[in-house]
Scaffold this active site. Sequence first.
Site, PDB file in Angstrom:
ATOM      1  N   GLY A 335       0.811  -1.206   0.000  1.00  0.00           N
ATOM      2  CA  GLY A 335       0.000   0.000   0.000  1.00  0.00           C
ATOM      3  C   GLY A 335       0.847   1.260   0.000  1.00  0.00           C
ATOM      4  O   GLY A 335       0.517   2.245  -0.658  1.00  0.00           O
ATOM      5  N   TRP A 338       2.227   1.743  -3.441  1.00  0.00           N
ATOM      6  CA  TRP A 338       1.175   2.225  -4.344  1.00  0.00           C
ATOM      7  C   TRP A 338       1.103   3.753  -4.315  1.00  0.00           C
ATOM      8  O   TRP A 338       0.826   4.386  -5.328  1.00  0.00           O
ATOM      9  CB  TRP A 338      -0.163   1.629  -3.925  1.00  0.00           C
ATOM     10  CG  TRP A 338      -1.339   2.114  -4.735  1.00  0.00           C
ATOM     11  CD1 TRP A 338      -1.755   1.640  -5.944  1.00  0.00           C
ATOM     12  CD2 TRP A 338      -2.264   3.152  -4.382  1.00  0.00           C
ATOM     13  NE1 TRP A 338      -2.883   2.321  -6.373  1.00  0.00           N
ATOM     14  CE2 TRP A 338      -3.210   3.250  -5.427  1.00  0.00           C
ATOM     15  CE3 TRP A 338      -2.384   4.009  -3.285  1.00  0.00           C
ATOM     16  CZ2 TRP A 338      -4.261   4.169  -5.407  1.00  0.00           C
ATOM     17  CZ3 TRP A 338      -3.428   4.923  -3.258  1.00  0.00           C
ATOM     18  CH2 TRP A 338      -4.341   4.995  -4.312  1.00  0.00           C
ATOM     19  N   HIS A 339       1.402   4.349  -3.152  1.00  0.00           N
ATOM     20  CA  HIS A 339       1.295   5.796  -3.036  1.00  0.00           C
ATOM     21  C   HIS A 339       2.363   6.523  -3.835  1.00  0.00           C
ATOM     22  O   HIS A 339       2.148   7.678  -4.235  1.00  0.00           O
ATOM     23  CB  HIS A 339       1.378   6.217  -1.567  1.00  0.00           C
ATOM     24  CG  HIS A 339       0.101   6.032  -0.819  1.00  0.00           C
ATOM     25  ND1 HIS A 339      -0.273   4.825  -0.263  1.00  0.00           N
ATOM     26  CD2 HIS A 339      -0.910   6.888  -0.531  1.00  0.00           C
ATOM     27  CE1 HIS A 339      -1.453   4.956   0.331  1.00  0.00           C
ATOM     28  NE2 HIS A 339      -1.851   6.185   0.181  1.00  0.00           N
ATOM     29  N   GLY A 340       3.492   5.908  -4.063  1.00  0.00           N
ATOM     30  CA  GLY A 340       4.526   6.583  -4.827  1.00  0.00           C
ATOM     31  C   GLY A 340       5.787   5.750  -4.947  1.00  0.00           C
ATOM     32  O   GLY A 340       6.054   4.877  -4.120  1.00  0.00           O
ATOM     33  N   PHE A 494      -1.245  10.207  -8.555  1.00  0.00           N
ATOM     34  CA  PHE A 494      -1.971   8.954  -8.679  1.00  0.00           C
ATOM     35  C   PHE A 494      -2.631   8.840 -10.033  1.00  0.00           C
ATOM     36  O   PHE A 494      -3.081   7.811 -10.431  1.00  0.00           O
ATOM     37  CB  PHE A 494      -3.054   8.833  -7.599  1.00  0.00           C
ATOM     38  CG  PHE A 494      -2.466   8.664  -6.224  1.00  0.00           C
ATOM     39  CD1 PHE A 494      -1.109   8.527  -6.045  1.00  0.00           C
ATOM     40  CD2 PHE A 494      -3.267   8.684  -5.119  1.00  0.00           C
ATOM     41  CE1 PHE A 494      -0.577   8.380  -4.782  1.00  0.00           C
ATOM     42  CE2 PHE A 494      -2.741   8.533  -3.848  1.00  0.00           C
ATOM     43  CZ  PHE A 494      -1.398   8.379  -3.688  1.00  0.00           C
TER      44      PHE A 494
END
Length: 494
Positions: A335, A338-340, A494
Amino acid sequence: MIDVNKLLAQLLYNPSDPVLFNSAFFFYFFAVFLLCYLAVSRSQQGRVWVYTLFSLYFFYKACGFYVGLVVLSAIVDFNLSRWIYHTTSQQVKKSLLVFSIILNIGLLFYFKYTDFFIGIINDVTNGHITPLHLLLPIGISFYTFENLSYTIDVYRGEIKPVNRFMDYLFFLSFFPKLMMGPIVRAADFIPQIHQPYRLNGEDIGKGMALIVGGLFKKIVISDFIYQNFVQYIFDDPSKHTGLECLLGVYGYALVIYCDFSGYSDMAIGIARWTGFRIPPNFDSPYQSSSITEFWRRWHISLSSWLRDYLYIPLGGNRKGKVRQYINLALTMLIGGFWHGASWNFIFWGGMHGAALAIDKVRIDSQKKRKTEMTGLKASLLKVGGILLTFHFVCFCWIFFKAATFHDAWSLIHQIAYDFQPGILMELYTGYTAVFWVMLLGFVLHFMPAKAELRMAGVLGRMPLVGSIAVMVIFIWLLVQVKSTQPMIPIYFQF
């Protein structure tokens, strides 16, 4: 006389001026969209076509010809899901699902993580591979997850694939959720397409309250605090005292919440006005008394997605306690990634994963003791839990926001070794307006939900035209107090 060249310049994609919910162009766009949508409101197919075409144009204004990726993704997963559904061979079904996952993750990986891994290879091998510097398509993380959940749900037999391609393209391109989510499940959204369009007082009031509240969070609170205080602290923490750094971290906690939840609220409000119900994405997360509760309240659509499509498939809590803790940690690590594409995000996810595993031990221990505290002791423990959780989350935000690990540790060093509380009044004098806005933000955050419902009830007694008029006046006032151009949101990558 209309200047055609200026008009075309406004209508075409401009990389330096992408469309945002709080930009002037968006309100013209939304007004035209709403007029066209209302004109075809009696026709289900008309609503789908109008919404889809405006959504694709919105994608184009946000990221140019990368809008083609949305259409391509829709074509691929629309056909793969139907093939999965109609195939009788379980082996073929599984192969098609794996193919869909590889395509979707591969597309996301290429645009978002290629340069990150090129950097790792160069560091490990002392190589000189040139980074590609790819422009990240707006919203790719969100519609990739929506594609994955759709094909996985079809594979599991939980939903039937849609029959019309335009319905699926509409679901995937739905513009209110483009930049900041929420991540919408096809099973929740697609059935609403076939329902007649009806708008009642509750929809008008609730939608209005969400749109106005979201704009207020974004422009008055988030942008103001960030531009006038927080960005100075994080640009070079070593130049500021520990007290300034601590207040900067508190400010950033408010900035990221108001930025992200503000956009989510606007998306939910716009959807409500157009006949679609999207579940809330935030539920006053800083009121949480544990990290487990925090993740039930923060970015709810992402948390539930990670739970249903990552944590549970990894084994969840079905393979023993140790494996459960490992699954929690892995889920949050992924997770975070996924943010960066940064080690900071991975570290941030790892800290949250470790905290969730530790909190799970605490919860299991409480269940074994079967004791439930009441009265003053329970209240004090809850307040203590809220303070502890908030400060842990703030500590993690340091790594989430800081450009490098060096900057993060520099900020922590200032707080620990150069606090200088004596400059408080001097600091207050220099940033009076900022600190009052911060106080306002936290007060609003901790207000009971009844206040929001009361506001929605008042607005719900107004007709739609009256609500739009109030919103236009409110937006005009916000524009007047805004000293700079709209910022790109924190989550714009995103």
